[in-house]
Design a protein around this motif. Sequence first.
Motif: not given
Length: 458
Positions: A69-98
């Motif tokens: 789930d996107y919301d879950e990833d945005m919590r767990t993975e950004t928390a992991a990123a912060a632990r790794g010294g990452v302060t900004t992430i850029l997502l390669f987002a894609r959508s087929m709907n609309g």
Amino acid sequence: MNADLVITNARLVDHSGEQFGAIAVADGRILAIGDPEAMPPSDRTIDAGGKVVMPGVLDPHCHLGVDYDYDEDMRTETAAAARGGVTTILLFARSMNGPYVPFYRERRARGEAASVIDFGFHFGIQREEHLDEIDDIVEHTGVQSFKCHMGYEPGNSIGINSSPDSWVFAAMQKAAKLPRGVVSVHCENTDLVGLLKKQMMATGREDLAAYTESRPVYVEEEAIARMIRFSDATGCPLYVVHTTAANGPRMAAEARMRGVDVTIETCPHYLTRTAYDDDLGPTARISPPLRDQEQLEGLWEGMLNGQVGTLGTDHVPFRKNGGPVWTEKPGVVSFAWELPLMLHFAVHERGMPLSRLSALNSANPAKRFGLFPQKGSLSVGSDADLVVVDLDREQAVEHPSGKGTCLYEGWKLRGWPVLTLSRGEVVFDAERPDAEPEYGRGRCVTIPDAERAERATV
Ligand SMILES: [Zn+2]
């Protein structure tokens, strides 16, 4: 003006060099830097004890909300990123709907409600209609960075549409006219990958190396050469994502000599792992694949001589099925270990200067994607996205959540972040490793121009 925080006794490093001194933060930005005597009065002081303070990592390449789930990833993975010294992430987002504009608004809002750190987007060209949306996207989202995929056959397990050359070329024609325009390309010759995969599957092999050998390095080199030619013809900056080919950095350097604006990104796994490592199996499937020692060494040459421009993790949490390599979803997770891996293997083992690592991890991706000097620099006025690094801390890689595939579990690495600040706020402190992260404090950094201008003056 008083500071909210002063970090003293710090080895201050960014892409431009280093100095010993102090850094002051107010309202989320860097207020002063350098001579400790010249720092403004502050509510709070941190003694860095001589440790390194660098701009936080700007990871320009990740995929969240793909399998989980996107919301879950945005919590767990950004928390992991912060632990790794990452302060900004850029997502390669894609959508087929609309169209992408409502997609952006929805993803941005959900991201800002969940993320621990700042984030932004690139959009994937997944169908021809997306090319017609580019003007709208630029006006209403501020995103000027587009991605074209290659190497995914029709019906692939993660639903990616590969771009024919005409889509890439048309996207480049449009992006060439934008002030921050750039087209990222996953470079692998899609037709050849399809043919060679069929041939390899017919042999009955199901191992990791079979997957690698079914996508030989020349399918990537050929595509990089073609994309450089397109970039030259259209005048559009080209960003080659997740380069595995040792020749990639060399080809890009040669093109830059002719004035072609091409940036090579590589990922930590292509610098530390090969498809022939004894402990790896089909779950180490990545797209493009892990290669061999020769390509790995060639990439390090490019890392050290300046031909590689940026590092991206290509972080993507996937559930793997433990089956043959042909049925595994491609991708691994690296947010929390990218910086330690580079401190260990680049700085300690190969003698890379910290300022060069900071360029690869922070300034260069910030420049490429129009976020410099707001991000990626230790300059007065820049966002106070900082990581305090203990170069001598030795610690083993742990991945207790098990979310996504980690290629380094148990590896003892030397050099770890001990404190991460996002816009002046502590988002990770190694002395309080179990502290609950503050979800929903992250801000979207790819925003419409009017909002961007407003934010800059506040
Ligand atoms: Zn990717």
